[in-house]
Design an enzyme around this catalytic site. Structure first.
Site, PDB file in Angstrom:
ATOM      1  N   TYR A  28       0.839  -1.201   0.000  1.00  0.00           N
ATOM      2  CA  TYR A  28       0.000   0.000   0.000  1.00  0.00           C
ATOM      3  C   TYR A  28       0.873   1.249   0.000  1.00  0.00           C
ATOM      4  O   TYR A  28       0.629   2.195  -0.770  1.00  0.00           O
ATOM      5  CB  TYR A  28      -0.912  -0.025   1.230  1.00  0.00           C
ATOM      6  N   GLU A  50     -11.671   5.829   5.422  1.00  0.00           N
ATOM      7  CA  GLU A  50     -11.148   6.576   6.571  1.00  0.00           C
ATOM      8  C   GLU A  50     -12.174   6.581   7.701  1.00  0.00           C
ATOM      9  O   GLU A  50     -11.819   6.481   8.878  1.00  0.00           O
ATOM     10  CB  GLU A  50     -10.792   8.011   6.168  1.00  0.00           C
ATOM     11  N   TRP A  58      -5.432   0.711  10.303  1.00  0.00           N
ATOM     12  CA  TRP A  58      -5.565   0.850   8.855  1.00  0.00           C
ATOM     13  C   TRP A  58      -5.349  -0.493   8.164  1.00  0.00           C
ATOM     14  O   TRP A  58      -5.962  -0.784   7.142  1.00  0.00           O
ATOM     15  CB  TRP A  58      -4.585   1.893   8.333  1.00  0.00           C
TER      16      TRP A  58
END
Length: 200
Positions: A28, A50, A58
């Site tokens: 990522y 988010e 995350w």
């Protein structure tokens, strides 16, 4: 710079510690984080993810990303805006996503707000109009703020437009993720790769 701020990987490339812990986070960081996103659907997806990340990791969101895309119609705001209570109940039973009613309902509400924004310049223009005039140049992780005057202004603008789960800290994280600010540490192999700010 402390030894823990940048880690040299087996490939010889320097990354911040958070991006060097797993293959998923490394990929990522190397391919997506900090790169410009300038389309409505892409920004709606980032806003939604988010929101789901709030209070969680995350990495967990990334692991469930394909599940989220399938559950939320590829984050097409027109389709998500049509979701009703029955869809919410189905999503709450879906193990492929993070099952939080407030967050699910926020994504649907935000999709409707995104459609309304089209009459006033659109989501893309609203978000990118808050790009700061100057970039950051962090040497250490401690140099990176969690919010900024621009993220506070963006949060207010998004809330005024009817979106929720868009606080100033979340907005700053979004700005980092889409390259509006380059918070790659000086010395990271990804520094300056967005094309938004050049090399500094």
């Amino acid at each position: 710079m402390t030894a823990s701020d940048l880690i040299i990987g087996s490939d010889g490339l320097a990354r911040p510690a958070w991006a060097a812990t797993t293959d998923l986070l490394r990929h990522y960081y190397d391919t997506e984080w900090g790169m410009p996103v300038r389309d409505e659907q892409g920004l709606f997806e980032r806003l939604s993810l988010e929101a789901f990340q709030a209070g969680l990791s995350w990495e967990l969101v990334l692991r469930k990303r394909e599940g989220f895309r399938a559950a939320f119609a590829g984050f097409d705001p027109e389709r998500v805006a049509e979701f009703g209570e029955g869809d919410v109940e189905k999503l709450l039973e879906n193990p492929e996503i993070i099952r939080n009613r407030r967050k699910i309902e926020a994504v649907i509400r935000n999709a409707r707000a995104v459609l309304e924004l089209r009459e006033d310049g659109g989501l893309v223009d609203l978000i990118w109009s808050h790009q700061p005039a100057e970039n950051l140049a962090p040497e250490t992780l401690a140099d990176i703020p969690s919010r900024s005057p621009e993220s506070e202004a963006l949060s207010k603008a998004l809330k005024k437009a009817g979106l929720t789960f868009v606080g100033p800290v979340m907005c700053f994280a979004l700005m980092e993720a889409i390259g509006m600010v380059d918070t790659h540490l000086l010395g990271s192999h990804r520094r300056g790769t967005s094309g938004v700010w050049g090399e500094a």
